[in-house]
Write a protein that holds these residues in place. Sequence first.
Motif, PDB file in Angstrom:
ATOM      1  N   MET A   1       0.831  -1.203   0.000  1.00 14.41           N
ATOM      2  CA  MET A   1       0.000   0.000   0.000  1.00 14.41           C
ATOM      3  C   MET A   1       0.868   1.256   0.000  1.00 14.41           C
ATOM      4  O   MET A   1       0.575   2.239  -0.696  1.00 14.41           O
TER       5      MET A   1
ATOM      6  N   TRP B   1       0.990   3.965  -2.810  1.00 17.37           N
ATOM      7  CA  TRP B   1       0.780   5.395  -2.525  1.00 17.37           C
ATOM      8  C   TRP B   1       1.864   6.238  -3.192  1.00 17.37           C
ATOM      9  O   TRP B   1       1.563   7.287  -3.781  1.00 17.37           O
TER      10      TRP B   1
ATOM     11  N   THR C   1      -5.289   4.442  -0.972  1.00 11.60           N
ATOM     12  CA  THR C   1      -4.086   4.073  -0.223  1.00 11.60           C
ATOM     13  C   THR C   1      -3.895   4.958   1.002  1.00 11.60           C
ATOM     14  O   THR C   1      -3.466   4.479   2.059  1.00 11.60           O
TER      15      THR C   1
ATOM     16  N   TYR D   1      -6.168   3.714   3.803  1.00  8.58           N
ATOM     17  CA  TYR D   1      -5.634   2.518   4.457  1.00  8.58           C
ATOM     18  C   TYR D   1      -4.509   2.894   5.420  1.00  8.58           C
ATOM     19  O   TYR D   1      -4.504   2.475   6.592  1.00  8.58           O
TER      20      TYR D   1
END
Length: 231
Positions: free
Chosen positions: A183, A187, A212, A215
């Motif tokens: 992730m 990102w 992202t 999260y």
Amino acid sequence: MNIRSKAYLVHLLTATGAVFAMLAMLAAVDQKWGLMFLWLVVAFAVDGIDGPLARRYDVKTNAPQIDGVLLDLIIDYLTYVFIPAYALFKSGLLPGWTGWFAIIVITFASAVYFADTRMKTKDNSFSGFPGAWNMVIIYIFAIEPNFWLMLGIITALAVTMFIPLKFIHPARTVRWRMVSLPMAIAWTGFAGWAAWVDFHPESWAHWGLVATSCYLLFAGIAQQIFPAKAP
């Protein structure tokens, strides 16, 4: 090349972040926001690489003359806090008193947080929002949310810097790392893509950035709500 030389090279790699910070600042002064964020994304990528290398070559033992933690914090303050806050202020997205409020809150709270010896938890996560304003402000530039929502996000995150809410370190927090690390890499890619197209409103990068970011922002809090089962 012996391990001492490799350890010092890691310090030199970390120090390149200061150069990228200067290049980002020069772009910000000219209000070239896409270019500024590109340099900040490069600095973010270096920050993600140098930590594992520092641990691999044990820089504290093999290159002790340079304090890698202090060097990293100096560069992080520039690239995570100072330059993004300046960009937010000069962009006009928060006009008048709200711009002044934002830069004062962001820079002051982050300076205190970065000096707090309790910022890390036992599982190498962060206690409180870790001052990653570069991630927040690139989201604001890309999405340009409602004025009051922007102000609310900044205020809430500044407050959570001093509340024992958990925020993951994508590489060092072991729990969910198989998801967190990809992730964080995603990102970086979405952030670079959004900056490359100068935050074009039709770019799909914006939605990847949102997904992202959400999260990375909420994964640690979710871990607190749903603690790991005892072995």
